[in-house]
Design a protein around this motif. Structure first.
Motif, PDB file in Angstrom:
ATOM      1  N   ILE A 105       0.826  -1.201   0.000  1.00 33.13           N
ATOM      2  CA  ILE A 105       0.000   0.000   0.000  1.00 33.13           C
ATOM      3  C   ILE A 105       0.866   1.260   0.000  1.00 33.13           C
ATOM      4  O   ILE A 105       0.375   2.358   0.184  1.00 33.13           O
ATOM      5  CB  ILE A 105      -1.025   0.037   1.156  1.00 33.13           C
ATOM      6  CG1 ILE A 105      -0.344  -0.063   2.512  1.00 33.13           C
ATOM      7  CG2 ILE A 105      -2.067  -1.049   1.006  1.00 33.13           C
ATOM      8  CD1 ILE A 105      -1.307   0.122   3.673  1.00 33.13           C
ATOM      9  N   GLY A 106       2.153   1.081  -0.201  1.00 35.21           N
ATOM     10  CA  GLY A 106       2.982   2.248  -0.479  1.00 35.21           C
ATOM     11  C   GLY A 106       3.943   2.698   0.603  1.00 35.21           C
ATOM     12  O   GLY A 106       4.463   3.805   0.542  1.00 35.21           O
ATOM     13  N   TYR A 107       4.191   1.845   1.618  1.00 36.01           N
ATOM     14  CA  TYR A 107       5.156   2.239   2.632  1.00 36.01           C
ATOM     15  C   TYR A 107       6.480   1.496   2.421  1.00 36.01           C
ATOM     16  O   TYR A 107       6.502   0.272   2.494  1.00 36.01           O
ATOM     17  CB  TYR A 107       4.622   1.916   4.032  1.00 36.01           C
ATOM     18  CG  TYR A 107       3.388   2.690   4.397  1.00 36.01           C
ATOM     19  CD1 TYR A 107       3.451   4.056   4.623  1.00 36.01           C
ATOM     20  CD2 TYR A 107       2.160   2.052   4.507  1.00 36.01           C
ATOM     21  CE1 TYR A 107       2.312   4.771   4.960  1.00 36.01           C
ATOM     22  CE2 TYR A 107       1.012   2.757   4.839  1.00 36.01           C
ATOM     23  CZ  TYR A 107       1.099   4.112   5.065  1.00 36.01           C
ATOM     24  OH  TYR A 107      -0.027   4.818   5.396  1.00 36.01           O
ATOM     25  N   PRO A 108       7.562   2.224   2.180  1.00 39.30           N
ATOM     26  CA  PRO A 108       8.852   1.547   2.029  1.00 39.30           C
ATOM     27  C   PRO A 108       9.326   1.020   3.375  1.00 39.30           C
ATOM     28  O   PRO A 108       9.810   1.770   4.220  1.00 39.30           O
ATOM     29  CB  PRO A 108       9.774   2.639   1.490  1.00 39.30           C
ATOM     30  CG  PRO A 108       9.104   3.920   1.766  1.00 39.30           C
ATOM     31  CD  PRO A 108       7.651   3.674   1.974  1.00 39.30           C
ATOM     32  N   PRO A 132      10.826  -0.396  -6.625  1.00 38.36           N
ATOM     33  CA  PRO A 132      10.343  -1.296  -5.575  1.00 38.36           C
ATOM     34  C   PRO A 132       8.826  -1.205  -5.416  1.00 38.36           C
ATOM     35  O   PRO A 132       8.194  -0.254  -5.899  1.00 38.36           O
ATOM     36  CB  PRO A 132      11.051  -0.813  -4.314  1.00 38.36           C
ATOM     37  CG  PRO A 132      11.573   0.534  -4.616  1.00 38.36           C
ATOM     38  CD  PRO A 132      11.666   0.678  -6.101  1.00 38.36           C
ATOM     39  N   VAL A 133       8.270  -2.198  -4.740  1.00 37.52           N
ATOM     40  CA  VAL A 133       6.819  -2.316  -4.603  1.00 37.52           C
ATOM     41  C   VAL A 133       6.174  -1.024  -4.084  1.00 37.52           C
ATOM     42  O   VAL A 133       5.209  -0.524  -4.656  1.00 37.52           O
ATOM     43  CB  VAL A 133       6.472  -3.469  -3.627  1.00 37.52           C
ATOM     44  CG1 VAL A 133       4.983  -3.528  -3.375  1.00 37.52           C
ATOM     45  CG2 VAL A 133       6.959  -4.788  -4.187  1.00 37.52           C
ATOM     46  N   ALA A 134       6.746  -0.477  -2.996  1.00 38.44           N
ATOM     47  CA  ALA A 134       6.115   0.688  -2.364  1.00 38.44           C
ATOM     48  C   ALA A 134       6.073   1.863  -3.338  1.00 38.44           C
ATOM     49  O   ALA A 134       5.070   2.582  -3.415  1.00 38.44           O
ATOM     50  CB  ALA A 134       6.873   1.066  -1.097  1.00 38.44           C
ATOM     51  N   ALA A 135       7.150   2.046  -4.099  1.00 46.02           N
ATOM     52  CA  ALA A 135       7.197   3.173  -5.036  1.00 46.02           C
ATOM     53  C   ALA A 135       6.165   2.987  -6.135  1.00 46.02           C
ATOM     54  O   ALA A 135       5.521   3.943  -6.575  1.00 46.02           O
ATOM     55  CB  ALA A 135       8.596   3.291  -5.623  1.00 46.02           C
ATOM     56  N   ALA A 188       3.360   1.396  -5.833  1.00 48.44           N
ATOM     57  CA  ALA A 188       2.046   1.655  -5.238  1.00 48.44           C
ATOM     58  C   ALA A 188       1.790   3.157  -5.192  1.00 48.44           C
ATOM     59  O   ALA A 188       0.691   3.620  -5.489  1.00 48.44           O
ATOM     60  CB  ALA A 188       1.978   1.056  -3.830  1.00 48.44           C
ATOM     61  N   ARG A 189       2.806   3.914  -4.853  1.00 49.80           N
ATOM     62  CA  ARG A 189       2.660   5.360  -4.795  1.00 49.80           C
ATOM     63  C   ARG A 189       2.476   5.948  -6.189  1.00 49.80           C
ATOM     64  O   ARG A 189       1.830   6.975  -6.357  1.00 49.80           O
ATOM     65  CB  ARG A 189       3.896   5.995  -4.145  1.00 49.80           C
ATOM     66  CG  ARG A 189       4.217   5.449  -2.780  1.00 49.80           C
ATOM     67  CD  ARG A 189       3.719   6.290  -1.656  1.00 49.80           C
ATOM     68  NE  ARG A 189       4.290   7.624  -1.643  1.00 49.80           N
ATOM     69  CZ  ARG A 189       3.667   8.677  -1.152  1.00 49.80           C
ATOM     70  NH1 ARG A 189       2.460   8.534  -0.653  1.00 49.80           N
ATOM     71  NH2 ARG A 189       4.233   9.846  -1.151  1.00 49.80           N
ATOM     72  N   PRO A 243      -5.804   3.725  -6.954  1.00 52.37           N
ATOM     73  CA  PRO A 243      -4.663   3.849  -7.858  1.00 52.37           C
ATOM     74  C   PRO A 243      -5.120   4.117  -9.290  1.00 52.37           C
ATOM     75  O   PRO A 243      -6.328   4.154  -9.554  1.00 52.37           O
ATOM     76  CB  PRO A 243      -4.017   2.476  -7.760  1.00 52.37           C
ATOM     77  CG  PRO A 243      -5.156   1.557  -7.479  1.00 52.37           C
ATOM     78  CD  PRO A 243      -6.168   2.334  -6.691  1.00 52.37           C
ATOM     79  N   LEU A 244      -4.186   4.308 -10.194  1.00 53.55           N
ATOM     80  CA  LEU A 244      -4.529   4.456 -11.615  1.00 53.55           C
ATOM     81  C   LEU A 244      -4.871   3.099 -12.204  1.00 53.55           C
ATOM     82  O   LEU A 244      -5.767   2.966 -13.023  1.00 53.55           O
ATOM     83  CB  LEU A 244      -3.343   5.060 -12.377  1.00 53.55           C
ATOM     84  CG  LEU A 244      -2.948   6.472 -11.938  1.00 53.55           C
ATOM     85  CD1 LEU A 244      -1.620   6.866 -12.573  1.00 53.55           C
ATOM     86  CD2 LEU A 244      -4.037   7.457 -12.315  1.00 53.55           C
TER      87      LEU A 244
END
Lengths: 355, 258
Positions: free
Chosen positions: A227-230, B73-76, B78-79, B167-168
């Protein structure tokens, strides 16, 4: 006001509120309620360990990181103060600078360890911290020219914090409620209020948006990432903040003892004590630190006396006095822990909050 | 036809000797819902993993709005706008329903890593979470822990998490699996409403043919990691490739067996 101070994280249990209030009041008024060198010393230790244990809880309870290097950071803060006061001068300025230096070192080391090993499995991180902490402990006890080796260092505090400094001699005759108004009293309140400030700071931290993310990472790091937390950045930041707080606690310990040594600040024994205090109090609650530290330090200091008294009381009964003999206090301390972990697996605070 | 939002180019995932996804090139337009079908082990979930970053591509690339995100990376990711609901429910088990959603809303906030404010006083985040709760009809369970929630409710929350992330690119991996007959429509209506917005790309891995018929604008078929068919639903269902891939059993029969 109180809600804001406690960051909306109230004890949520009447009994717990009473227990916490009791402990905090006793600590706040310790020099007046229990005048005596030993009692005040115990109170100061409790204050310091509350901070140390709370900072460790931030790691183990909130972020789910197991570290064995926590006393190393504690030691950095303590030695920082010692170096400042010995090598600069006997002033508050040098004391603060030393503490800041210790905290900065702790932060840097925590970041380096974190970046190297927080991306791997938890067990490796634990092992690496253990290795680094042992290496540092050996280093500090060997570099005798700088650290005083096994003997440690004694130093003088700013005059205002020494027992020779007296105040209020004209107006109050140097006493308040029969307690001598001297530098030692000021040193106690320096420790007490610093501890309060640090604890409330940590409480705010764990209830901040940042703290909520730490909990999420503890619960499910995979999803936190998704969900977007590194995750790694958050973990490194948490271990860095925790290290800085531990260093502050170490600085307070050095100020209180006017001495640092590997045995009192860097040893594995303290690490294990901290771990026990977290578990007894309750992981991931922060309030557990207050209960855990109070129970543990009191037991450490007074169980012996208590048992001695009990043994004398039961003189006429066969066998029992031998079991309760003051020399067996460590055995009973052990029993106490086993029982507390068995009956309160979520710690005293976890238990009280549930009921 | 609206513009391409997500594109994969020769996307490949190799695990040792096994090729799970084999050179899949595909573009997905904004406003369209693409169903991804194929037998078990065809690489559908791995294809999702490659797009959202849980698995890094062995070769090939992923573009989001023209930007290469293959090494992020995954988090980036997702953002950047790739969001995913997981096939196996993947929540924060000891936190409340409310807190699960609040964390997602927080992830989009500017003060997501603020250490001095109180999370309990960020009203907008709490309101965002409450809105999502309402959408999936979980308002009454808001203070329950995830571990106390029924399976169907957990699945709903899984979808609500993605809706909150907004998200998009929405990726749903069998969103209604294990849901009862009266729970599924809540989720399907949400996905249909999402389609109406026309500005998001939706990918849907699904086995239920009625769901696909109701929602899909396009179907792609993965078989042994390769893109086996791609086109309008009616076309793809009738295509020889699909019929062959399922060894003449008929797509519907094969899918219903799974």
């Amino acid at each position: 006001m109180i809600r804001a101070l406690l960051s909306d994280d109230l004890p949520r249990s009447r009994v717990l509120t009473l227990v916490l209030l009791g402990i905090v009041l006793c600590l706040a008024l310790a020099p007046f309620l229990f005048p005596g060198v030993r009692t005040v010393d115990t109170a100061a230790r409790i204050c310091i360990f509350i901070v140390l244990v709370a900072s460790y809880d931030l790691l183990i309870g909130f972020t789910g990181i197991v570290s064995f290097a926590h006393t190393m950071f504690f030691g950095f803060g303590a030695y920082g103060v010692a170096f400042g006061l010995i090598h600069l001068d006997r002033s508050f300025w040098a004391m603060g600078l030393g503490a800041a230096g210790g905290a900065l070192t702790a932060a840097c080391v925590a970041i380096v360890i974190g970046l190297f090993s927080l991306r791997v499995r938890a067990i490796f991180f634990a092992m690496i911290t253990l290795a680094v902490a042992s290496a540092v402990a050996v280093l500090f006890s060997q570099l005798s020219s700088i650290t005083g080796g096994e003997d440690g260092l004694t130093f003088k505090l700013p005059r205002v914090l020494g027992p020779a400094f007296k105040f209020g001699t004209e107006t109050l005759d140097g006493r308040l409620f029969g307690v001598r108004l001297n530098g030692k009293l000021l040193a106690y309140y320096l420790v007490f209020f610093s501890a309060v400030l640090l604890f409330l700071g940590l409480l705010r931290l764990v209830n901040s948006p940042f703290g909520r993310v730490l909990k999420a990472i503890r619960e499910n790091e995979f999803r936190a990432e998704a969900i977007g937390y590194p995750v790694i950045q958050y973990r490194v930041a948490a271990s860095c903040i925790s290290a800085i707080t531990a260093a502050c606690a170490g600085a307070l310990y050095a100020i209180w003892l006017r001495y640092v040594g590997p045995e009192t600040t860097l040893s594995m024994e303290i690490m294990i004590n901290v771990l026990l205090m977290v578990v007894i109090g309750g992981m991931g609650t922060l309030y557990g630190a207050i209960v855990g530290a109070a129970v543990f330090v009191l037991a450490q200091n007074y169980l012996r006396n208590l048992m001695g008294a009990a043994a004398t009381l039961m003189q006429d009964i066969p066998i029992l006095p031998q079991f309760l003999s003051a020399d067996r206090w460590l055995l009973w301390l052990g029993v106490l822990f086993v029982l507390s972990v068995y009956f309160f697996p979520s710690g005293v605070v976890g238990r009280l909050r549930r009921s | 036809m609206s513009s391409t939002l997500l594109r994969t180019q020769d996307l490949t995932a190799r695990f040792g000797g096994h090729v799970a996804v084999d050179g899949v090139s595909c573009a997905f337009a904004a406003g369209a819902l693409t169903a991804i079908i194929g037998p078990n082990g065809a690489g559908k979930t791995t294809y999702f993993d490659l797009i959202s970053g849980q698995v890094n591509a062995s070769t090939g690339r992923v573009f989001l709005g023209g930007r290469d995100i293959s090494r992020m990376p995954v988090a980036a990711r997702a953002r950047a706008g790739i969001g995913r609901a997981f096939q196996l429910t993947n929540l924060f088990p000891n936190l409340s329903v409310m807190e699960n959603l609040r964390l997602v809303a927080q992830s989009k906030s500017k003060r997501r890593a603020c250490i001095w404010s109180m999370a309990s006083r960020h009203r907008t985040l709490i309101e965002a979470a409450e809105q999502a709760l309402e959408q999936v009809q979980l308002k009454d369970q808001r203070f329950q822990k995830i571990s106390e929630l029924s399976h169907g409710d957990q699945r709903k929350l899984e979808v609500a998490m993605l809706m909150t992330l907004d998200p998009l690119v929405y990726m749903f991996d069998e969103p209604t699996a294990g849901m009862s007959m009266d729970e599924a429509p809540v989720v399907l209506d949400l996905i249909a409403a999402l389609k109406q917005r026309r500005d998001r790309t939706i990918l849907l891995v699904e086995h239920k043919m009625d769901v696909i018929r109701a929602l899909a604008d396009r179907i792609i078929v993965l078989n042994n990691g390769c893109l086996a068919a791609d086109g309008a639903p009616a076309e793809v269902m009738e295509s020889d490739i699909v019929q062959e891939a399922y060894i003449g059993r008929g797509l519907e029969g094969a899918l219903n067996e799974l």
